[in-house]
Motif scaffolding. Structure first.
Motif, PDB file in Angstrom:
ATOM      1  N   LEU A  91       0.824  -1.201   0.000  1.00  0.00           N
ATOM      2  CA  LEU A  91       0.000   0.000   0.000  1.00  0.00           C
ATOM      3  C   LEU A  91       0.864   1.260   0.000  1.00  0.00           C
ATOM      4  N   SER A  92       1.905   1.263   0.828  1.00  0.00           N
ATOM      5  CA  SER A  92       2.819   2.406   0.862  1.00  0.00           C
ATOM      6  C   SER A  92       3.519   2.569  -0.481  1.00  0.00           C
ATOM      7  N   ALA A  93       3.951   1.445  -1.056  1.00  0.00           N
ATOM      8  CA  ALA A  93       4.628   1.501  -2.350  1.00  0.00           C
ATOM      9  C   ALA A  93       3.679   2.001  -3.436  1.00  0.00           C
ATOM     10  N   THR A  94       2.431   1.549  -3.380  1.00  0.00           N
ATOM     11  CA  THR A  94       1.440   1.985  -4.368  1.00  0.00           C
ATOM     12  C   THR A  94       1.254   3.493  -4.311  1.00  0.00           C
ATOM     13  N   GLU A  95       1.167   4.025  -3.096  1.00  0.00           N
ATOM     14  CA  GLU A  95       0.966   5.464  -2.943  1.00  0.00           C
ATOM     15  C   GLU A  95       2.122   6.246  -3.564  1.00  0.00           C
TER      16      GLU A  95
END
Length: 223
Positions: free
Chosen positions: A67-71
């Motif tokens: 999720l952090s990487a996606t953001e």
């Protein structure tokens, strides 16, 4: 390399999963895997180097999560579409992925033909959600919440939607119903090109990445 093929990056901490996905994706004439990563930090680097069209993103990985990487990936210039593919399907996971900008959410037990169809769908900018994810999204949008949290989300969403023109708000409402561009155009008696123009304007005004996030704002405003 055929420039018409959809370029895909695979992100998963399990090598065997990446290998299986590569075999599935590379077996299609219109798709090609251009990179792999085993964690979120590596994913950001590979995406920056390869400039893919679609990222298949796992969520729970050692080190940086998906999720952090996606953001961060979606904050890059001309970002790819992100399709989350995971073994976890909690309400928090589904909503978390969609709120940071993922355009699709599938479970890893999804049959290969549906995974391939989802890649093609998100590559065009349309959402692709598993039935389980759709059900959880509806439940989360209509179920009980903390009244304070619900009120805060509602007020924020209403404030953002108030920046839209009347026609844009009508388009947003139709998008929240899950209608395609063609169906939105038919419902509002406008052209598909006008629907696309309204959608592009809404993305800029609302500060969101895709149609799913527009729909989430509409749902929040209606609570």
């Amino acid at each position: 390399m055929d420039d018409e093929r959809v370029r895909v990056v695979l992100v998963d901490d399990e090598h065997l999963v990446r290998m299986a996905l590569r075999l599935i994706v590379d077996g299609e004439p219109d798709l090609v895997v251009v990179g792999e990563a085993a964690d979120g930090d590596a994913a950001v680097g590979v995406v920056g180097e390869q400039r893919p069209d679609v990222v298949l993103m796992d969520v729970r990985m050692p080190g940086r999560d998906g999720l952090s990487a996606t953001e961060e990936i979606l904050g890059l210039p001309e970002p790819p579409r992100v399709l989350v593919l995971t073994t976890f399907d909690s309400d928090e996971m589904v909503l978390g992925a969609l709120r940071v900008g993922a355009l699709g959410f599938l479970l890893k037990d999804t049959p290969p033909p549906r995974i391939l169809a989802a890649i093609r769908t998100v590559a065009t900018g349309e959402p692709a959600l598993s039935p389980a994810a759709t059900a959880r999204l509806i439940t989360a949008a209509t179920g009980p919440h903390s009244s304070d949290a619900r009120r805060a989300s509602r007020d924020t969403a209403r404030g953002l939607l108030a920046t839209l023109t009347e026609r844009e708000r009508e388009t947003a409402g139709a998008i929240a119903e899950g209608l395609s561009n063609t169906d939105v155009a038919r419902k509002l008696d406008i052209t598909v090109a006008t629907v696309k123009a309204h959608t592009s304007s809404m993305l800029a005004k609302l500060g969101v990445e895709n149609r799913v996030q527009i729909a989430l704002l509409v749902r929040d405003a209606e609570e």
